[in-house]
Design an enzyme around this catalytic site. Structure first.
Site, mmCIF file in Angstrom:
data_model
loop_
_atom_site.group_PDB
_atom_site.id
_atom_site.type_symbol
_atom_site.label_atom_id
_atom_site.label_comp_id
_atom_site.label_asym_id
_atom_site.label_seq_id
_atom_site.Cartn_x
_atom_site.Cartn_y
_atom_site.Cartn_z
ATOM 1 N N VAL A 183 48.677 111.176 58.646
ATOM 2 C CA VAL A 183 50.110 110.902 58.621
ATOM 3 C C VAL A 183 50.391 109.420 58.355
ATOM 4 C CG1 VAL A 183 52.167 110.823 60.094
ATOM 5 C CG2 VAL A 183 50.768 112.874 60.008
ATOM 6 N N CYS A 194 46.794 120.691 63.874
ATOM 7 C CA CYS A 194 48.146 120.728 64.452
ATOM 8 C C CYS A 194 48.622 122.070 64.994
ATOM 9 C CB CYS A 194 49.130 120.169 63.443
ATOM 10 S SG CYS A 194 48.902 118.396 63.267
ATOM 11 N N LYS A 244 47.079 122.931 68.490
ATOM 12 C CA LYS A 244 47.465 122.029 69.591
ATOM 13 C C LYS A 244 48.977 122.054 69.828
ATOM 14 C CE LYS A 244 48.115 117.478 67.430
ATOM 15 N NZ LYS A 244 49.577 117.420 67.536
ATOM 16 N N GLY A 266 44.288 127.409 61.600
ATOM 17 C CA GLY A 266 43.499 126.407 62.302
ATOM 18 C C GLY A 266 44.051 125.040 61.951
ATOM 19 N N ASP A 274 45.216 99.638 62.105
ATOM 20 C CA ASP A 274 44.376 100.610 62.809
ATOM 21 C C ASP A 274 43.422 99.834 63.708
ATOM 22 O OD1 ASP A 274 43.891 103.842 62.023
ATOM 23 O OD2 ASP A 274 42.358 102.896 63.292
ATOM 24 N N GLU A 281 57.069 114.490 61.506
ATOM 25 C CA GLU A 281 56.474 114.625 60.169
ATOM 26 C C GLU A 281 56.169 116.098 59.890
ATOM 27 O OE1 GLU A 281 55.887 112.381 57.598
ATOM 28 O OE2 GLU A 281 55.599 114.387 56.776
ATOM 29 N N PHE A 282 56.472 116.550 58.660
ATOM 30 C CA PHE A 282 56.245 117.959 58.315
ATOM 31 C C PHE A 282 55.263 118.130 57.162
ATOM 32 C CE2 PHE A 282 60.537 117.566 60.108
ATOM 33 C CZ PHE A 282 60.408 118.407 61.207
ATOM 34 N N LEU A 283 54.532 117.056 56.771
ATOM 35 C CA LEU A 283 53.616 117.188 55.629
ATOM 36 C C LEU A 283 52.464 118.123 55.970
ATOM 37 C CD1 LEU A 283 50.781 115.500 56.221
ATOM 38 C CD2 LEU A 283 52.195 113.549 55.684
ATOM 39 N N GLU A 332 48.379 118.960 55.132
ATOM 40 C CA GLU A 332 47.167 118.363 54.561
ATOM 41 C C GLU A 332 46.861 119.076 53.236
ATOM 42 O OE1 GLU A 332 43.923 117.975 57.344
ATOM 43 O OE2 GLU A 332 45.297 117.266 58.872
HETATM 44 P P1 NAD Z 1 44.367 110.993 62.854
HETATM 45 O O1 NAD Z 1 43.526 111.273 64.021
HETATM 46 O O2 NAD Z 1 43.917 111.404 61.497
HETATM 47 O O3 NAD Z 1 44.690 109.434 62.781
HETATM 48 C C1 NAD Z 1 45.059 108.658 63.880
HETATM 49 C C2 NAD Z 1 44.697 107.197 63.597
HETATM 50 O O4 NAD Z 1 45.214 106.366 64.639
HETATM 51 C C3 NAD Z 1 43.181 106.933 63.551
HETATM 52 O O5 NAD Z 1 42.863 106.260 62.350
HETATM 53 C C4 NAD Z 1 42.922 106.041 64.782
HETATM 54 O O6 NAD Z 1 41.870 105.128 64.569
HETATM 55 C C5 NAD Z 1 44.254 105.339 64.914
HETATM 56 N N1 NAD Z 1 44.529 104.784 66.253
HETATM 57 C C6 NAD Z 1 44.333 105.370 67.461
HETATM 58 N N2 NAD Z 1 44.712 104.528 68.445
HETATM 59 C C7 NAD Z 1 45.168 103.399 67.856
HETATM 60 C C8 NAD Z 1 45.707 102.182 68.336
HETATM 61 N N3 NAD Z 1 45.862 101.951 69.649
HETATM 62 N N4 NAD Z 1 46.063 101.243 67.443
HETATM 63 C C9 NAD Z 1 45.917 101.450 66.129
HETATM 64 N N5 NAD Z 1 45.409 102.592 65.606
HETATM 65 C C10 NAD Z 1 45.040 103.566 66.462
HETATM 66 O O7 NAD Z 1 45.782 111.669 63.184
HETATM 67 P P2 NAD Z 1 46.793 112.409 62.186
HETATM 68 O O8 NAD Z 1 46.233 113.709 61.745
HETATM 69 O O9 NAD Z 1 47.281 111.436 61.161
HETATM 70 O O10 NAD Z 1 47.981 112.731 63.196
HETATM 71 C C11 NAD Z 1 48.778 111.705 63.729
HETATM 72 C C12 NAD Z 1 49.975 112.350 64.421
HETATM 73 O O11 NAD Z 1 50.794 113.012 63.463
HETATM 74 C C13 NAD Z 1 49.600 113.420 65.456
HETATM 75 O O12 NAD Z 1 50.527 113.366 66.512
HETATM 76 C C14 NAD Z 1 49.769 114.722 64.694
HETATM 77 O O13 NAD Z 1 50.087 115.813 65.538
HETATM 78 C C15 NAD Z 1 50.954 114.402 63.796
HETATM 79 N N6 NAD Z 1 50.985 115.160 62.530
HETATM 80 C C16 NAD Z 1 49.828 115.345 61.822
HETATM 81 C C17 NAD Z 1 49.886 116.026 60.599
HETATM 82 C C18 NAD Z 1 48.634 116.272 59.782
HETATM 83 O O14 NAD Z 1 48.732 116.962 58.770
HETATM 84 N N7 NAD Z 1 47.469 115.757 60.151
HETATM 85 C C19 NAD Z 1 51.124 116.472 60.104
HETATM 86 C C20 NAD Z 1 52.281 116.255 60.865
HETATM 87 C C21 NAD Z 1 52.212 115.579 62.081
HETATM 88 C C1 UGA Z 2 50.978 122.405 59.129
HETATM 89 C C2 UGA Z 2 52.454 122.569 58.735
HETATM 90 O O1 UGA Z 2 52.545 123.431 57.589
HETATM 91 C C3 UGA Z 2 53.081 121.217 58.413
HETATM 92 O O2 UGA Z 2 54.479 121.392 58.136
HETATM 93 C C4 UGA Z 2 52.918 120.293 59.619
HETATM 94 O O3 UGA Z 2 53.413 118.998 59.323
HETATM 95 C C5 UGA Z 2 51.425 120.176 59.964
HETATM 96 O O4 UGA Z 2 50.900 121.509 60.233
HETATM 97 C C6 UGA Z 2 51.206 119.362 61.187
HETATM 98 O O5 UGA Z 2 52.045 119.298 62.057
HETATM 99 O O6 UGA Z 2 50.108 118.842 61.211
HETATM 100 P P1 UGA Z 2 48.679 122.025 57.844
HETATM 101 O O7 UGA Z 2 48.076 122.343 59.168
HETATM 102 O O8 UGA Z 2 48.218 120.825 57.117
HETATM 103 O O9 UGA Z 2 50.285 121.884 58.007
HETATM 104 O O10 UGA Z 2 48.435 123.255 56.860
HETATM 105 P P2 UGA Z 2 49.148 124.654 56.577
HETATM 106 O O11 UGA Z 2 49.270 124.819 55.118
HETATM 107 O O12 UGA Z 2 50.372 124.846 57.379
HETATM 108 O O13 UGA Z 2 48.021 125.671 57.088
HETATM 109 C C7 UGA Z 2 47.697 125.760 58.462
HETATM 110 C C8 UGA Z 2 46.748 126.923 58.683
HETATM 111 O O14 UGA Z 2 47.418 128.165 58.477
HETATM 112 C C9 UGA Z 2 45.530 126.933 57.736
HETATM 113 O O15 UGA Z 2 44.393 127.324 58.464
HETATM 114 C C10 UGA Z 2 45.894 127.978 56.703
HETATM 115 O O16 UGA Z 2 44.773 128.605 56.127
HETATM 116 C C11 UGA Z 2 46.675 128.972 57.558
HETATM 117 N N1 UGA Z 2 47.644 129.772 56.783
HETATM 118 C C12 UGA Z 2 48.687 129.192 56.152
HETATM 119 C C13 UGA Z 2 47.482 131.141 56.746
HETATM 120 O O17 UGA Z 2 46.530 131.713 57.326
HETATM 121 N N2 UGA Z 2 48.398 131.901 56.054
HETATM 122 C C14 UGA Z 2 49.462 131.335 55.418
HETATM 123 O O18 UGA Z 2 50.271 132.106 54.816
HETATM 124 C C15 UGA Z 2 49.599 129.947 55.463
#
Ligand code: NAD
Ligand code: UGA
Length: 477
Positions: A11, A283, A286, A280, A30, A157-159, A161
């Protein structure tokens, strides 16, 4: 505008790079020194399509910088994003110690002009006020003459991966929760180019929608709840279609036709109706669990969400039943996994269904082999040291008693299955994502099993089944 993004994971890094691309001056922080050094050299620590290219171009343009010096970055920025991880604790609650550490750092370093602190991390409901309190308590300890002014907003954030850049520039909505007019006005200014779809051209982005992006303005608690509710709804939708797929398997219906038939109802919608081995990633698991725990903290039993989790837990190992139906005993058998990551176009293995699958297959005495386009080293996850990690289709299929497709990578559609069937002990494939063409696999000599999937009436497989049934009837007669 001058922006500081703290935490450069999926993110934080994507947010920083995209804000720099639309013209803001961004400094990413970071506390992982190796990550900072890598990014300073122009390399992304994560795989995300298009990310490294935009990262490099914005660095060259002088719009994006990386540092481990949080104090300077905080002091020199107007908008501070908190984008650190909030993983699940063993209890199922969120581990918010990284957010707390960042809030303390902000309280220790904040000075000068008014600042907006943005909670971008997915945080338990009520965290906006909690972050404000931590920052204030650190400021008070400093006994300053000029108290720094700031507000906290929630900007979930709603992106996804694998399509993070696309999603950041093409959001369905932007949610901003808070009560300060000054903070909201700065947030609107920050996102204006995205809202107006005025994004400097990028090859892979394609055509942007002509409509402006809806801005949803809410209070802090509602913005935080929107994030959990969105992920929980999507996860529940997948569990729903998986439950219907399991019923399809029992009654002989086809889930892909059922999904099409219900998805065309605009009240239901056709997205997130892909049945398979379940959801899986870092996000959904959890966040659903965190919402269940928040509800319990307030005396509410979130039964629907608990059921969605239960369906998903069973779905992850459903393919084992399917393997046992054909192979009977799995002890001493070799199973080849197509894909390891929780979804395609990412190298993220956090809470991937594959991990449960490997554990269960190993427990049952099967030997596990796997191939994934982006996972080529066992150091990605400790469980990989218990399997044979292959780097091509031939090595994977050789001597296997069955293949199981766990990730719907595009690459798997173009494999030469005729060649693979010949080198396997037994040409069986369980398609855990309903990703492959049934007739192509049948023509290649495979016995194909999907999830709630039935061969179309006029398909090669259906004709074979009809022909075999006729033969049996003739024999009986
Ligand atoms: P991540 O684990 O990939 O990255 C977190 C980063 O923060 C790491 O690089 C870590 O080194 C750094 N960090 C930790 N403590 C720190 C500190 N004290 N100072 C500076 N840097 C520090 O996490 P992520 O997947 O990017 O997720 C971040 C948040 O966004 C989570 O709350 C997650 O639920 C949310 N989110 C994630 C996604 C996703 O697709 N991964 C999408 C939407 C929302
Ligand atoms: C999801 C949400 O789609 C994002 O909007 C949100 O920001 C993010 O979680 C987050 O909070 O981290 P992401 O986990 O990256 O995004 O991927 P998705 O495309 O949503 O897929 C999640 C899981 O569901 C994967 O294991 C995928 O294979 C599965 N999935 C998805 C299915 O089994 N069926 C579907 O129709 C769609």
């Amino acid at each position: 505008m001058r922006v500081c993004v703290i935490g450069t994971g999926y993110v934080g890094l994507v947010t920083g790079v995209c804000l720099a691309h639309i013209g803001h001056q961004v400094i990413c922080v970071d506390n992982n020194k190796e990550k900072i050094a890598l990014m300073q050299s122009g390399e992304s620590p994560i795989y995300e399509p298009g990310l490294e290219e935009i990262m490099r171009s914005t660095m060259v343009a002088g719009k994006l910088n990386f540092t481990k010096n949080i104090n300077n970055a905080i002091a020199n920025s107007q908008i501070l994003f908190i984008a650190v991880g909030t993983p699940a604790l063993p209890t199922g609650d969120s581990d918010i110690r990284y957010v707390e550490a960042v809030a303390r750092s902000i309280g220790l370093a904040i000075s000068g002009e008014y600042k907006v602190i943005v909670n971008k991390s997915t945080v338990p409901i009520g965290s906006g006020d909690w972050v404000r309190q931590i920052i204030n308590s650190e400021i008070v300890k400093r006994q300053l003459d000029n108290i720094p002014q700031f507000d906290v907003v929630s900007n979930p954030e709603f992106l996804r991966e694998g399509s993070a850049i696309h999603d950041t520039f093409n959001p369905d909505r932007i949610v901003i929760g808070g009560s300060s007019d000054q903070a909201i006005s700065l947030m609107k200014e920050l996102y204006q180019p995205i809202v107006d779809r005025k994004i400097p051209a990028i090859d892979f982005l394609g055509q942007l929608s002509p409509q402006t992006v809806p801005l949803v303005m809410t209070d802090l608690n509602s913005a935080e709840t929107i994030k959990y509710a969105a992920n929980s709804f999507l996860a529940t939708k997948i569990s729903f279609i998986n439950e219907v797929a399991n019923i399809c398997d029992k009654v002989g219906a086809d889930i892909t036709q059922v999904a099409q038939g219900i998805g065309l109802d605009s009240r239901i919608g056709n997205k997130f109706l892909q049945s398979g081995i379940g959801w899986g990633g870092s996000c959904f698991p959890k966040d659903v669990s965190a919402l269940i725990h928040t509800a319990a903290d307030y005396g509410y039993d979130a039964q629907l969400l608990k059921s969605a989790v239960k369906v998903n837990t069973n779905q992850r190992v459903l393919v084992i039943d399917k393997l046992q139906q054909v192979l009977k005993i799995l002890k001493g058998k070799t199973i080849g996994l197509l894909g390891l990551t929780f979804k395609p176009n990412t190298n993220d293995l956090r809470d991937a269904p594959t991990i449960d699958l490997i554990e269960e297959l190993t427990r049952l005495g099967a030997k596990v082999k796997a191939y994934d386009p982006l996972i080529q080293s066992i150091y990605h996850h400790p469980i990989l040291s218990t399997i044979d990690l292959e780097n091509n289709a031939i090595d994977l299929a050789k001597d296997c008693d069955a293949l199981v497709l766990v990730t719907d990578w595009q690459e798997f559609k173009s494999w030469n299955y005729t060649q693979l069937a010949k080198i396997m002990n037994n040409p069986l494939i369980i398609d855990g994502r309903n990703h492959l063409d049934i007739d192509t696999l049948a023509a290649a000599g495979f016995y194909y099993i999907g999830i709630g999937r039935r061969a179309p009436e006029n398909s090669l497989v259906a004709k074979r089944v009809q022909r075999d049934a006729k033969k049996t009837i003739t024999k009986v007669a």
